[in-house]
Write a protein that holds these residues in place. Structure first.
Motif, PDB file in Angstrom:
ATOM      1  N   ASP A 120       0.832  -1.206   0.000  1.00 28.66           N
ATOM      2  CA  ASP A 120       0.000   0.000   0.000  1.00 28.66           C
ATOM      3  C   ASP A 120       0.870   1.261   0.000  1.00 28.66           C
ATOM      4  N   GLY A 148      -6.475  -7.566  -0.885  1.00 24.51           N
ATOM      5  CA  GLY A 148      -7.004  -8.082   0.368  1.00 24.51           C
ATOM      6  C   GLY A 148      -6.986  -9.593   0.525  1.00 24.51           C
ATOM      7  N   ASP A 179     -16.954  -6.598   1.986  1.00 23.73           N
ATOM      8  CA  ASP A 179     -15.877  -7.030   2.874  1.00 23.73           C
ATOM      9  C   ASP A 179     -15.260  -8.372   2.513  1.00 23.73           C
ATOM     10  N   TRP A 181     -11.158  -5.903  -0.350  1.00 20.10           N
ATOM     11  CA  TRP A 181     -11.592  -5.484   0.985  1.00 20.10           C
ATOM     12  C   TRP A 181     -11.297  -6.498   2.089  1.00 20.10           C
ATOM     13  N   ARG A 224     -10.025  -8.876   5.006  1.00 16.44           N
ATOM     14  CA  ARG A 224      -8.974  -8.851   6.039  1.00 16.44           C
ATOM     15  C   ARG A 224      -8.690 -10.306   6.424  1.00 16.44           C
ATOM     16  N   GLN A 237      -6.378 -11.865   7.823  1.00 18.61           N
ATOM     17  CA  GLN A 237      -5.640 -12.178   9.060  1.00 18.61           C
ATOM     18  C   GLN A 237      -6.578 -12.546  10.208  1.00 18.61           C
ATOM     19  N   ARG A 238      -7.862 -12.281  10.041  1.00 19.01           N
ATOM     20  CA  ARG A 238      -8.824 -12.580  11.100  1.00 19.01           C
ATOM     21  C   ARG A 238      -8.960 -14.092  11.304  1.00 19.01           C
ATOM     22  N   HIS A 245      -3.261  -4.052   2.418  1.00 17.56           N
ATOM     23  CA  HIS A 245      -4.549  -3.616   2.974  1.00 17.56           C
ATOM     24  C   HIS A 245      -4.582  -3.500   4.496  1.00 17.56           C
ATOM     25  N   THR A 246      -4.024  -4.457   5.208  1.00 23.27           N
ATOM     26  CA  THR A 246      -4.065  -4.446   6.673  1.00 23.27           C
ATOM     27  C   THR A 246      -2.694  -4.071   7.219  1.00 23.27           C
ATOM     28  N   SER A 252       1.429 -11.144   4.607  1.00 26.78           N
ATOM     29  CA  SER A 252       0.896  -9.786   4.734  1.00 26.78           C
ATOM     30  C   SER A 252       2.046  -8.799   4.630  1.00 26.78           C
ATOM     31  N   ASP A 287       1.711  -4.990   4.260  1.00 28.70           N
ATOM     32  CA  ASP A 287       1.463  -3.555   4.421  1.00 28.70           C
ATOM     33  C   ASP A 287       2.251  -3.019   5.606  1.00 28.70           C
TER      34      ASP A 287
END
Length: 238
Positions: free
Chosen positions: A8, A126, A163, A168, A170, A172-173, A190-191, A204, A206
């Motif tokens: 990002d 995402g 989402d 969009w 996420r 990692q949840r 994104h995150t 990931s 970002d």
């Protein structure tokens, strides 16, 4: 293949200059940009910074035409006229004009997409959720990864502005099941993260985002990934 991932951007034109310097060392064969080029804390009126950042992106695209570009939610918010946090009505015309210029600069055979695939690695802003594939891709194509990517890249605002979409999500949840986790590695932005992180089949990246006062959240490194062996490391421009 060695790939340099630009996460990002959010109005940091120096990221493209730094990535270009790394590319010039031949550390990577090609680059991937996860975009979110516009918008940052309290920069809604700094139109010159929007211009500079897009000009650097366009210059990078011209110098490295094999770069794969993945739309982010902030990019699409201007293209689809969907309000988003940090959205600048003052910069709207600039972003739309510059995004179209970027789209014209990238080669026709390497267009900006929602999802890009290199070897058995999927790149998106995402992440590609398994449920999203089941929802929007014909069952007959589920096991054909190239066909799945092609189908997703045909979708539009109605399917992507939610989402669960690759712009969009996420991932990692807890409890998130990505598409074909035993076969595919996924690389996302994104995150905001404090460091480049791999959890199972998800990397990931970002790590250039900042807090409102400008302090960096992460290590400000670029991901350097071998798309065959999945070995990776973070690299900085010295």
């Amino acid at each position: 293949m060695k790939v340099l991932v630009i996460p990002d951007v959010h109005l940091k034109p120096q990221m493209f200059r730094q990535a270009a310097a790394i590319m010039n060392t031949r550390a990577a064969d090609r680059a991937v940009c996860l975009m979110d080029i516009p918008d940052d804390w309290d920069r809604e009126y700094d139109i010159a910074l929007y211009e500079e950042t897009y000009d650097e992106a366009i210059r990078f695209a011209a110098r490295f035409p094999d770069t794969a570009w993945c739309y982010g939610n902030h990019d699409l918010s201007y293209f689809w006229h969907c309000l988003e946090s940090g959205y600048s009505s003052m910069a709207s015309a600039t972003v739309q004009r510059k995004l179209l210029e970027l789209r014209r600069t990238v080669p026709e055979d390497h267009p900006i997409q929602f999802v890009q695939k290199i070897d058995n690695v999927l790149f998106s802003h995402g992440g590609v959720l398994n449920y999203f594939v089941e929802e929007y891709v014909p069952k007959s194509k589920y096991h054909d990864v190239d066909a799945v990517v092609e189908e997703i890249n045909k979708l539009g605002r109605l399917e992507m502005w939610n989402d669960m979409s690759p712009v969009w999500l996420r991932p990692q949840r807890p409890g998130i099941r990505l598409y074909k986790p035993r076969k595919l590695l996924q690389v996302v932005g994104h995150t905001p993260m404090d460091k480049i992180t791999r959890e199972k089949n998800l990397i990931s990246t970002d790590v250039f985002s900042t807090y409102r006062d400008g302090r960096p959240i992460g290590t400000q490194e670029f991901l350097l990934l071998d798309t065959v062996t999945w070995e990776y490391k973070g690299v900085k421009c010295l």
